[in-house]
Motif scaffolding. Structure first.
Motif, mmCIF file in Angstrom:
data_model
loop_
_atom_site.group_PDB
_atom_site.id
_atom_site.type_symbol
_atom_site.label_atom_id
_atom_site.label_comp_id
_atom_site.label_asym_id
_atom_site.label_seq_id
_atom_site.Cartn_x
_atom_site.Cartn_y
_atom_site.Cartn_z
ATOM 1 N N PHE A 1 0.828 -1.202 0.000
ATOM 2 C CA PHE A 1 0.000 0.000 0.000
ATOM 3 C C PHE A 1 0.867 1.259 0.000
ATOM 4 C CE2 PHE A 1 -2.070 3.172 2.911
ATOM 5 C CZ PHE A 1 -2.877 3.740 1.952
ATOM 6 N N TYR A 2 1.865 1.315 0.895
ATOM 7 C CA TYR A 2 2.725 2.494 0.966
ATOM 8 C C TYR A 2 3.452 2.715 -0.366
ATOM 9 C CZ TYR A 2 2.175 1.687 6.027
ATOM 10 O OH TYR A 2 1.680 1.473 7.284
ATOM 11 N N ASP A 3 3.996 1.643 -0.928
ATOM 12 C CA ASP A 3 4.752 1.765 -2.175
ATOM 13 C C ASP A 3 3.862 2.245 -3.314
ATOM 14 O OD1 ASP A 3 6.997 0.880 -0.845
ATOM 15 O OD2 ASP A 3 6.887 -1.178 -1.613
ATOM 16 N N ARG A 4 2.677 1.665 -3.408
ATOM 17 C CA ARG A 4 1.762 2.040 -4.473
ATOM 18 C C ARG A 4 1.274 3.487 -4.302
ATOM 19 N NH1 ARG A 4 1.272 -0.120 -9.419
ATOM 20 N NH2 ARG A 4 0.798 -2.344 -9.417
ATOM 21 N N LEU A 5 1.002 3.867 -3.064
ATOM 22 C CA LEU A 5 0.521 5.222 -2.799
ATOM 23 C C LEU A 5 1.567 6.255 -3.220
ATOM 24 C CD1 LEU A 5 -1.323 6.489 0.349
ATOM 25 C CD2 LEU A 5 0.608 7.767 -0.555
ATOM 26 N N ILE A 6 2.808 6.092 -2.772
ATOM 27 C CA ILE A 6 3.818 7.110 -3.034
ATOM 28 C C ILE A 6 4.196 7.151 -4.514
ATOM 29 C CG2 ILE A 6 5.895 5.744 -2.609
ATOM 30 C CD1 ILE A 6 5.194 9.297 -1.314
ATOM 31 N N ALA A 7 4.217 5.979 -5.172
ATOM 32 C CA ALA A 7 4.559 5.949 -6.598
ATOM 33 C C ALA A 7 3.457 6.617 -7.420
ATOM 34 C CB ALA A 7 4.772 4.507 -7.056
ATOM 35 N N ASP A 8 2.191 6.337 -7.097
ATOM 36 C CA ASP A 8 1.106 6.929 -7.874
ATOM 37 C C ASP A 8 0.965 8.412 -7.571
ATOM 38 O OD1 ASP A 8 -1.022 6.132 -9.813
ATOM 39 O OD2 ASP A 8 -2.305 7.064 -8.302
ATOM 40 N N TYR A 9 1.233 8.799 -6.323
ATOM 41 C CA TYR A 9 1.189 10.220 -5.966
ATOM 42 C C TYR A 9 2.245 11.000 -6.743
ATOM 43 C CZ TYR A 9 2.042 14.404 -3.153
ATOM 44 O OH TYR A 9 2.238 15.694 -2.739
ATOM 45 N N ALA A 10 3.408 10.394 -6.957
ATOM 46 C CA ALA A 10 4.468 11.072 -7.709
ATOM 47 C C ALA A 10 4.038 11.337 -9.149
ATOM 48 C CB ALA A 10 5.749 10.241 -7.677
ATOM 49 N N GLU A 11 3.284 10.410 -9.734
ATOM 50 C CA GLU A 11 2.829 10.568 -11.115
ATOM 51 C C GLU A 11 1.545 11.388 -11.215
ATOM 52 O OE1 GLU A 11 2.540 7.069 -13.443
ATOM 53 O OE2 GLU A 11 4.485 6.269 -12.839
ATOM 54 N N HIS A 12 0.709 11.288 -10.193
ATOM 55 C CA HIS A 12 -0.589 11.975 -10.211
ATOM 56 C C HIS A 12 -0.786 12.697 -8.880
ATOM 57 C CE1 HIS A 12 -1.693 9.678 -13.815
ATOM 58 N NE2 HIS A 12 -1.126 8.648 -13.213
ATOM 59 N N PRO A 13 -0.142 13.841 -8.707
ATOM 60 C CA PRO A 13 -0.237 14.551 -7.416
ATOM 61 C C PRO A 13 -1.681 14.908 -7.080
ATOM 62 C CG PRO A 13 1.521 15.468 -8.776
ATOM 63 C CD PRO A 13 0.726 14.535 -9.659
ATOM 64 N N ARG A 14 -2.016 14.756 -5.835
ATOM 65 C CA ARG A 14 -3.291 15.199 -5.309
ATOM 66 C C ARG A 14 -3.134 15.329 -3.793
ATOM 67 N NH1 ARG A 14 -2.586 9.628 -7.179
ATOM 68 N NH2 ARG A 14 -4.056 8.209 -6.156
ATOM 69 N N THR A 15 -4.177 15.741 -3.115
ATOM 70 C CA THR A 15 -4.120 15.888 -1.668
ATOM 71 C C THR A 15 -4.554 14.579 -1.016
ATOM 72 O OG1 THR A 15 -4.577 18.254 -1.815
ATOM 73 C CG2 THR A 15 -4.956 17.192 0.312
ATOM 74 N N ILE A 16 -3.713 14.071 -0.136
ATOM 75 C CA ILE A 16 -4.014 12.823 0.571
ATOM 76 C C ILE A 16 -3.900 13.076 2.066
ATOM 77 C CG2 ILE A 16 -3.243 10.455 1.024
ATOM 78 C CD1 ILE A 16 -2.277 10.376 -1.899
ATOM 79 N N VAL A 17 -4.934 12.696 2.789
ATOM 80 C CA VAL A 17 -4.937 12.793 4.247
ATOM 81 C C VAL A 17 -4.989 11.380 4.791
ATOM 82 C CG1 VAL A 17 -6.104 13.698 6.280
ATOM 83 C CG2 VAL A 17 -6.106 15.022 4.155
ATOM 84 N N LEU A 18 -3.927 10.998 5.498
ATOM 85 C CA LEU A 18 -3.758 9.621 5.959
ATOM 86 C C LEU A 18 -3.802 9.586 7.480
ATOM 87 C CD1 LEU A 18 -3.011 6.648 5.245
ATOM 88 C CD2 LEU A 18 -0.613 7.348 5.339
#
Length: 305
Positions: A168-185
């Motif tokens: 989950f962490y790996d997928r989240l950070i990799a996709d955030y790098a390609e598709h920036p958006r606001t994430i509240v965790l």
């Protein structure tokens, strides 16, 4: 940086309990926030209000410059993944994902398929018969593949083993790098998410006690171990958030930067200077904040668990 969420003097009460007490904060676009704190601190209540699943007792909330309550223009741009999401009794993962595809305009079907494979999610089994981890995977996949402009993850990985959490962490950070958006965790696993989050918001007993960048938080405290007399001299006049003694040896966690004179004293007294992890700092800060409350001990355990 533009803000996407503005909260001003927000209070929420339930009968005789104040869940949120006059809080104000700003959340910026294209950033990952850690919303941290003990059980019952008010994190889920805050996210529920921001996503219009609850409403404030007083104060103002704006998302994308508008009140989110019953506002389709705003709600369609957000995704809220709850800890225990409810689904119809006969619903399976394929139904849930198909419905999500209709709800979120930026839905990425190919990415969802990759995540299904990553988490080995059965698609035809009724969700109520899935394991806790598999149920969490449904929410995580929706949260990631939705690519909503604002995504809230409220303890999204309960039931995940260490491998699934890292996926989950790996997928989240990799996709955030390609598709920036606001994430509240929102998470209790502070050390695990420390390298993901760019900003830290800590809620304790309904109040915000920390709202800073992760880098600022990391630099705000130090831990020093060694001769008690030397440490007492060093700590004089400083804000100490934790102190332990064992004979003539002391361990102190204190806020503030060290001057050159401080570092000379540390070297002369042969004191050990160690960094304070994000989890240590938050635990110590909430311990200090809760020290006057009779239920502090149980609350601190819940944060450390």
């Amino acid at each position: 940086m533009n803000s996407v969420i503005e909260v001003r003097h927000l209070t929420k009460t339930f009968k005789h309990t104040t869940a949120l007490n006059d809080i104000s904060l700003t959340i910026d676009e294209d950033s990952i926030y850690g919303l941290l704190g003990r059980n019952g601190a008010g994190k889920t209540t805050l996210m529920s209000i921001l996503t219009a699943q609850n409403f404030p007792t007083s104060g103002e909330v704006e998302v994308f410059g508008e009140n989110p309550y019953e506002n389709a223009r705003v709600l369609g741009r957000m995704c809220f993944v709850r800890e225990s999401q409810k689904y119809p009794d006969d619903s399976n993962a394929r139904h849930a994902l198909s419905n999500a595809r209709l709800l979120f305009p930026h839905w990425d079907h190919d990415f969802a398929e990759e995540l299904i494979d990553d988490f080995q999610l059965p698609l035809k089994t009724p969700i109520k018969k899935l394991s806790r981890g598999q149920q969490s995977a449904v929410g995580v996949i929706i949260g990631l593949a939705s690519r909503a402009e604002i995504t809230f993850f409220d303890e999204p990985y309960l039931g995940f083993d260490a491998v699934a959490r890292q996926t989950f962490y790996d997928r989240l950070i990799a996709d955030y790098a390609e598709h920036p958006r606001t994430i509240v965790l929102s998470s209790h696993l502070i050390d695990e998410v420390a390298d993901l989050i760019e900003n830290v918001i800590v809620i304790d007993r309904g109040s915000i006690i920390m709202d800073e960048t992760t880098e600022e938080v990391r630099n705000r405290a130090v831990n020093i171990v060694g001769d008690a007399d030397a440490i007492n001299r060093l700590a004089a006049g400083r804000e100490v958030i934790h102190r332990e003694f064992l004979g003539r040896v002391a361990s102190v966690t204190m806020l503030g930067h060290l001057s050159n004179a401080d570092r000379e004293l540390i070297a002369e007294a042969n004191l050990d200077l160690t960094p304070v992890s994000l989890q240590q700092l938050i635990v110590r800060s909430t311990q200090a904040d809760a020290s006057d409350h009779p239920r502090a001990e149980n609350d601190i355990r819940s944060l450390q668990s």
